[in-house]
Design an enzyme around this catalytic site. Structure first.
Site, short mmCIF file in Angstrom:
data_model
loop_
_atom_site.label_atom_id
_atom_site.label_comp_id
_atom_site.label_asym_id
_atom_site.label_seq_id
_atom_site.Cartn_x
_atom_site.Cartn_y
_atom_site.Cartn_z
N ARG A 108 0.82 -1.20 -0.16
CA ARG A 108 0.05 -0.26 0.00
C ARG A 108 0.96 1.19 0.21
O ARG A 108 1.81 1.52 1.01
CB ARG A 108 -0.90 0.15 1.13
CG ARG A 108 -1.49 1.31 1.29
CD ARG A 108 -2.86 1.23 2.29
NE ARG A 108 -3.96 0.57 1.93
CZ ARG A 108 -5.00 0.44 2.40
NH1 ARG A 108 -5.44 1.06 3.65
NH2 ARG A 108 -6.09 -0.05 2.03
N HIS A 135 -7.38 0.48 -6.39
CA HIS A 135 -7.53 -0.28 -5.15
C HIS A 135 -8.49 -1.56 -5.51
O HIS A 135 -9.41 -1.71 -5.08
CB HIS A 135 -8.56 0.61 -4.10
CG HIS A 135 -8.39 -0.01 -2.90
ND1 HIS A 135 -7.50 -1.13 -2.32
CD2 HIS A 135 -9.05 0.21 -1.71
CE1 HIS A 135 -7.72 -1.40 -1.02
NE2 HIS A 135 -8.57 -0.71 -0.46
N GLN A 138 -10.18 -4.10 -3.27
CA GLN A 138 -11.64 -3.73 -2.73
C GLN A 138 -12.56 -4.21 -3.56
O GLN A 138 -13.83 -4.74 -3.24
CB GLN A 138 -11.54 -2.27 -2.56
CG GLN A 138 -12.99 -1.82 -1.73
CD GLN A 138 -13.13 -2.31 -0.40
OE1 GLN A 138 -12.42 -1.93 0.37
NE2 GLN A 138 -14.41 -2.98 -0.37
N1 NVA Z 1 -9.89 6.55 -1.35
C1 NVA Z 1 -9.60 6.15 -0.33
C2 NVA Z 1 -9.72 4.75 -0.01
C3 NVA Z 1 -9.57 4.06 1.39
C4 NVA Z 1 -9.65 2.79 1.67
C5 NVA Z 1 -8.12 6.43 -0.05
O1 NVA Z 1 -7.24 6.44 -1.05
O2 NVA Z 1 -7.79 6.85 1.01
N1 CP Z 2 -11.30 -0.12 2.50
C1 CP Z 2 -9.99 -0.27 2.85
O1 CP Z 2 -9.06 -0.50 2.32
O2 CP Z 2 -9.79 -0.16 4.31
P1 CP Z 2 -8.45 0.14 4.95
O3 CP Z 2 -8.02 1.36 4.60
O4 CP Z 2 -8.82 -0.07 6.60
O5 CP Z 2 -7.59 -0.99 4.81
#
Ligand code: NVA
Ligand code: CP
Length: 308
Positions: A108, A135, A138
């Site tokens: 990540r 992502h 998800q």
């Molecule tokens: N769009 C959000 C998703 C978090 C799971 C982010 O990148 O912070």
């Molecule tokens: N939706 C998601 O990826 O959650 P986290 O940021 O908690 O991993």
């Protein structure tokens, strides 16, 4: 030992065929049933997943870590705060070193290019656990969730309300891979990246009107207005996204059987009202829980352990 040419990475949903993705969703549903029945299944015994987190996480970390444990293996949480990555060790060197020791790696991070560079130097499979651009993990959970509640998503209409962000980009790819229509409503200046939209052809439409996007939709999805890494833009974004809340009025425009999803974490009163996220059309807890099962199916597939 896997050779570099045989390596399968998962950086976006486009890295796998539509048929592989659909099989993975079916398999996730089976793995979930096995888990609920208390069946022990350990295809990744003694295997280690390296987990590099340069951004915060609750769901992604817990689901990958638990999934590896249930599969008989282990997972290592690696944060820049206490690894040499945080002290400037080059990403290329980190990739070469880590892949000497672990069997699969998830990352990540911020820039998608950083993930691509890491992948180039890794000798084990790499999974995108969120970048600024995508992502995909998800979406595996979301597609499983829709299928469990309503059957196949093929031919259905999905409304994306809000930012043209990493989740939105993965929804665009999902529309291509699972064959649904995606209506995106975003304020001007917050559109998804044009090349990603163009690649989806007429499966994706962009509007400035949340009401228009939601009309007749089978699934309504949103996400935070300010993603991780954009914190200093928060005030500007709150203004720009005014009126882009998924509330009861908006849900009333959708099909009466429509579901509501959100990858979480959510901000009640901003992108979604409490009445919607905590209401009867919301499946966000199943969606979040499916991260475990969807990623177990992903790990099994990428490690070459999925049944034929
Ligand atoms: N769009 C959000 C998703 C978090 C799971 C982010 O990148 O912070
Ligand atoms: N939706 C998601 O990826 O959650 P986290 O940021 O908690 O991993």
């Amino acid at each position: 030992m896997t050779t570099e040419t045989q390596l399968r990475h998962f950086l976006t949903l486009m890295d796998f065929s539509s048929s592989d993705l659909r099989k993975m969703t079916d398999r996730a549903i089976v793995l979930k049933q096995m888990q609920k029945a208390g069946e022990i299944y350990e295809p990744l015994k003694n295997r280690m997943l390296g987990m590099i987190f340069e951004k915060s996480s609750t769901r992604t970390r817990v689901s990958f870590e638990t999934g590896m444990l249930q599969f008989g293996g282990g997972a290592l949480f690696l944060s820049p705060r206490d690894t040499q990555l945080g002290r400037g060790e080059p990403i290329e060197d980190s990739a070469r070193v880590l892949s000497q020791m672990v069997d699969i790696i998830m990352i990540r991070t911020f820039e998608h290019e950083k993930l691509e560079t890491f992948t180039q130097y890794s000798s084990v499979p790499v999974i995108n656990a969120l970048t600024d651009m995508y992502h995909p993990c998800q979406l595996l959970a979301d597609m499983q969730c829709y299928q469990e509640h309503r059957g196949s998503i093929e031919g259905k209409t999905v409304a994306w309300i809000g930012d043209g962000n990493n989740m939105c980009h993965s929804y665009i790819n999902a529309a291509r891979q699972w064959g649904f229509k995606l209506n995106i409503a975003c304020p001007e200046g917050y559109d998804p990246v044009p090349s990603i939209v163009e690649a989806a052809g007429n499966q994706v439409a962009i509007t400035r009107s949340p009401m228009e996007a939601a009309t007749g939709a089978d699934l309504v999805v949103t996400d935070v207005w300010t993603s991780m890494g954009q914190e200093e833009e928060q005030a500007r974004r709150e203004k720009a996204f005014e009126g882009f809340i998924v509330d009861d009025r908006l849900m009333a425009q959708a099909d009466k059987e429509a579901l509501f999803m959100h990858c979480l974490p959510a901000h009640r009163g901003e992108e979604v009202s409490a009445s919607v996220i905590d209401g009867s059309q919301s499946v966000v807890w199943d969606e979040a829980g499916n991260r475990l099962h969807a990623q177990k199916a992903l790990l099994e597939f990428m490690m070459g352990k999925a049944p034929e």
